[in-house]
Design an enzyme around this catalytic site. Sequence first.
Site, PDB file in Angstrom:
ATOM      1  N   CYS A  63       0.841  -1.196   0.000  1.00  0.00           N
ATOM      2  CA  CYS A  63       0.000   0.000   0.000  1.00  0.00           C
ATOM      3  C   CYS A  63       0.877   1.248   0.000  1.00  0.00           C
ATOM      4  O   CYS A  63       1.837   1.347   0.773  1.00  0.00           O
ATOM      5  CB  CYS A  63      -0.913   0.008   1.218  1.00  0.00           C
ATOM      6  SG  CYS A  63      -1.961   1.487   1.329  1.00  0.00           S
ATOM      7  N   CYS A  69      -0.221   5.694   7.418  1.00  0.00           N
ATOM      8  CA  CYS A  69      -1.547   5.287   7.882  1.00  0.00           C
ATOM      9  C   CYS A  69      -1.427   4.427   9.136  1.00  0.00           C
ATOM     10  O   CYS A  69      -0.550   3.561   9.230  1.00  0.00           O
ATOM     11  CB  CYS A  69      -2.247   4.516   6.767  1.00  0.00           C
ATOM     12  SG  CYS A  69      -3.853   3.852   7.232  1.00  0.00           S
ATOM     13  N   CYS A  72      -2.589  -0.220   9.316  1.00  0.00           N
ATOM     14  CA  CYS A  72      -1.775  -1.428   9.177  1.00  0.00           C
ATOM     15  C   CYS A  72      -0.397  -1.209   9.796  1.00  0.00           C
ATOM     16  O   CYS A  72       0.160  -0.112   9.701  1.00  0.00           O
ATOM     17  CB  CYS A  72      -1.595  -1.797   7.700  1.00  0.00           C
ATOM     18  SG  CYS A  72      -3.082  -2.412   6.886  1.00  0.00           S
ATOM     19  N   CYS A 142      -7.704   1.567  -0.672  1.00  0.00           N
ATOM     20  CA  CYS A 142      -7.229   0.761   0.457  1.00  0.00           C
ATOM     21  C   CYS A 142      -7.191  -0.694   0.002  1.00  0.00           C
ATOM     22  O   CYS A 142      -8.242  -1.324  -0.162  1.00  0.00           O
ATOM     23  CB  CYS A 142      -8.146   0.926   1.666  1.00  0.00           C
ATOM     24  SG  CYS A 142      -7.693  -0.104   3.079  1.00  0.00           S
ATOM     25  N   PHE A 276     -23.880 -14.348  23.091  1.00  0.00           N
ATOM     26  CA  PHE A 276     -23.412 -13.186  22.320  1.00  0.00           C
ATOM     27  C   PHE A 276     -23.713 -13.444  20.845  1.00  0.00           C
ATOM     28  O   PHE A 276     -22.856 -13.414  19.982  1.00  0.00           O
ATOM     29  CB  PHE A 276     -21.919 -12.932  22.536  1.00  0.00           C
ATOM     30  CG  PHE A 276     -21.530 -12.721  23.974  1.00  0.00           C
ATOM     31  CD1 PHE A 276     -21.648 -11.467  24.561  1.00  0.00           C
ATOM     32  CD2 PHE A 276     -21.051 -13.769  24.737  1.00  0.00           C
ATOM     33  CE1 PHE A 276     -21.288 -11.261  25.887  1.00  0.00           C
ATOM     34  CE2 PHE A 276     -20.685 -13.581  26.065  1.00  0.00           C
ATOM     35  CZ  PHE A 276     -20.802 -12.319  26.639  1.00  0.00           C
ATOM     36  N   CYS A 374     -11.833 -12.605  19.592  1.00  0.00           N
ATOM     37  CA  CYS A 374     -10.998 -11.665  18.848  1.00  0.00           C
ATOM     38  C   CYS A 374      -9.868 -11.111  19.718  1.00  0.00           C
ATOM     39  O   CYS A 374      -9.185 -10.173  19.315  1.00  0.00           O
ATOM     40  CB  CYS A 374     -11.846 -10.514  18.305  1.00  0.00           C
ATOM     41  SG  CYS A 374     -12.684  -9.549  19.581  1.00  0.00           S
TER      42      CYS A 374
END
Length: 418
Positions: A63, A69, A72, A142, A276, A374
Amino acid sequence: MLTITELGHQGDGIARLDGKPVYVPLVAVGDVVEAEIAHHKDHGRATVLRIITSSPDRSEPFCAYYGMCGGCGLQHLAPQAVARFKTSLVQAALARQGISAELSPIATMARASRRRVDVAIHQRRLGYHQRRSRDVLAVDHCPILHPVLEAQLPHWQAWLNGLPKDVQPQALRITQLDDGMDAVLELPRAPSDVAEMTIGASISQLKELARISLWVKGRDEPHISFAPRRCRVTIGAQTLPVPPGAFLQASAEAQNWLTGYVLDRLPAKGAVLDLFAGIGGYAASLAAPSPSRPGQAVHAAELDMAMVENIRQLAKTLPRLTAEARDLFKSPFRAAELSRFTACVINPPRAGAEAQCRELAKPNGLTHIAMISCNPESFARDAAILITGGWQLNQAQPLDQFIGSHHVEVAALFTRAA
């Protein structure tokens, strides 16, 4: 001169100087760098001036915005180095809880597969926050986004430029659904009636738009939604309606992989509890009959009432599916309630599900738990609670759907004799 010996949990390199760690961004293990160091009490932070010796773990970033940015932080690493790093995050989290587990090889999703993007807006310009800053870097592409979603960015920028002057949006979330783009525009205050009418009339410019919701900061519900199309998403073999602002996995590929993981590992007979539950993707997939599964009684629990109503709509065609609104942090399912079920799927937010896992650890009749997380740290803590209660961690597998970032998902199966 600094030699990078390891990576920290957010992907920054770590070198040692006078016995103290020095954190160095955008480097690989094995890099030798010349750097400018800002010294703090117990550590240092460095800015690389030049790379003296390049590590074999290095790769060319894909990128043009990389380094500026803040989205990432791992594009400079080769795919095999990223896989080792993200696997090590899960292994280290488990080890800190005293758990020794052999992980299955990491599953890595395609690079340009992200279907959901959160962008900041500054002076009507779309962008991402800059690295370690709240300043916004304007972007017009992106490469981690799904190509269909990436192609929409210039159209959204043109639309923002034409909004009434009294509308000053702060952020925009765009999610790619089956029927088009579902957007949430965050505003600092409610727009005037005239501005609302102008926005409603202007959305015809956005050819791929399925829905846009105006969300006033601090409110729990959208201020208003304009929905020229239905909003649906396919998860596995099921097509589900999607409420405004609903959470979906970052990529459709990852969502289907996780759904397959749950279906492959939970028993095909007996009642299932989905905790959840979100919009009901796992619940619907378990409740629906298929060639490999007869369809099960599934009870779904979710705090967000819009999501619960979504699942209840699904239950009109899946009669063995039920749902309730429940705060699982304050009111977890107790052991006596859990005795109705054979298996459980649990997909908590980043904070994990400590209170619920303490109840799951008690004798209750469950034999299988599929956990999706996560956050390796909260996953390891919750896994330790279950193991203390007699559960066995049968299998765990990292999943990389957050290409270019340090984030990693974990899918795991726990079993216990009834």
